[in-house]
Design a protein around this motif. Structure first.
Motif, PDB file in Angstrom:
ATOM      1  N   VAL A  53       0.820  -1.220   0.000  1.00  0.00           N
ATOM      2  CA  VAL A  53       0.000   0.000   0.000  1.00  0.00           C
ATOM      3  C   VAL A  53       0.852   1.268   0.000  1.00  0.00           C
ATOM      4  O   VAL A  53       0.334   2.365  -0.250  1.00  0.00           O
ATOM      5  CB  VAL A  53      -0.967   0.020   1.210  1.00  0.00           C
ATOM      6  N   ARG A  92      -3.132  -6.133  -3.029  1.00  0.00           N
ATOM      7  CA  ARG A  92      -4.449  -6.675  -3.365  1.00  0.00           C
ATOM      8  C   ARG A  92      -4.526  -8.171  -3.010  1.00  0.00           C
ATOM      9  O   ARG A  92      -5.513  -8.621  -2.411  1.00  0.00           O
ATOM     10  CB  ARG A  92      -4.742  -6.487  -4.850  1.00  0.00           C
ATOM     11  N   TRP A 134      -3.635   1.375   4.226  1.00  0.00           N
ATOM     12  CA  TRP A 134      -4.659   0.341   4.393  1.00  0.00           C
ATOM     13  C   TRP A 134      -6.040   0.943   4.593  1.00  0.00           C
ATOM     14  O   TRP A 134      -7.041   0.347   4.181  1.00  0.00           O
ATOM     15  CB  TRP A 134      -4.283  -0.599   5.546  1.00  0.00           C
ATOM     16  N   HIS A 137      -7.336   1.456   1.207  1.00  0.00           N
ATOM     17  CA  HIS A 137      -7.524   0.252   0.396  1.00  0.00           C
ATOM     18  C   HIS A 137      -8.998  -0.148   0.401  1.00  0.00           C
ATOM     19  O   HIS A 137      -9.680  -0.017   1.421  1.00  0.00           O
ATOM     20  CB  HIS A 137      -6.679  -0.899   0.966  1.00  0.00           C
TER      21      HIS A 137
END
Length: 245
Positions: A53, A92, A134, A137
């Protein structure tokens, strides 16, 4: 209705959240998930997945964001991992591993997920690159997968704040590890050679823990009412009982 102070919420919930995260990241099922996605080395999966990330950065940036780990280990595992998938794709795939593990091991609890998301969204991300990455994300749509992801982000929140706290009291990453752990712990984190005796630094590490608690408590204070904090802590404890035994 029960109420809980923000500092007591931190002390009741944060270790359980940490331990749930450690359990999924170190579980052989997660390692097997990585192998199915091209990562034969579970540590390359861990570093590239967890830190993907951060984007396409040099390993020194990853080391700065992580703390604790020896820079040589970070560089070796990061470069091996991102060569397999690239940072964004590695993150991912790591998120998919988190979701799959959560589906298998974490009870569905929409209320805990809701409260956890409020804490995540109330946090100030300055100086917390892994947490910020995160948090940005994409979240799973729902169920235990979403809850496990939220718990992971909460773990990154405290981890980043703790790195800030140890730095603020003048501890290097290696000193912070050795102040309260045996040399074997530092060796597991990649530190080699003759390791210094840092037992005399334990008071500084304890001070850093207190600072971390205060920083985390400030987020709980903003995010949740006293009754919601009590509810959150109770639900975290319940989840911990189911996941950790």
């Amino acid at each position: 209705m029960a109420e809980l102070s923000a500092i007591d919420t931190t002390r009741a919930a944060d270790k359980i959240i940490h331990d749930i995260g450690a359990k999924w990241m170190l579980d052989k099922e997660t390692w097997e998930h990585g192998k199915r996605n091209g990562f034969d080395n579970p540590f390359a999966h861990y570093f590239a997945g967890r830190c993907g990330v951060l984007g396409d950065v040099d390993a020194d940036v990853v080391y700065a964001a992580l703390g604790w780990f020896a820079p040589g280990l970070v560089r070796a595992m990061w470069e091996e991992g991102v060569a397999i998938a690239g940072p964004a794709e590695a993150a991912r795939r790591y998120a998919l591993a988190c979701a799959d593990w959560g589906r298998a091991h974490v009870p569905d609890d929409p209320r805990l997920c809701e409260l956890g998301e409020r804490v995540v969204n109330a946090a100030e991300a300055s100086g917390l690159p892994l947490f910020a990455g995160w948090r940005a994300h994409p979240l799973p749509e729902g169920g235990p997968e979403r809850l496990t992801h939220v718990l992971h982000v909460l773990r990154e929140l405290r981890g980043g704040l703790h790195l800030i706290a140890t730095t603020s009291v003048g501890l290097s990453p290696l000193e912070a590890v050795l102040a309260v752990n045996p040399p074997e712990r530092a060796q597991f984190l990649g530190w080699q050679g003759d390791l210094p005796d840092c037992g005399h630094l334990r008071p500084r590490r304890e001070e850093a823990e207190e600072i971390t608690d205060r920083l985390c408590a400030a987020v709980y204070e903003r995010a949740l009412s006293p009754s919601e904090r009590a509810e959150f802590a109770a639900l975290v404890e319940k989840a911990g009982g189911a996941v950790l035994g």
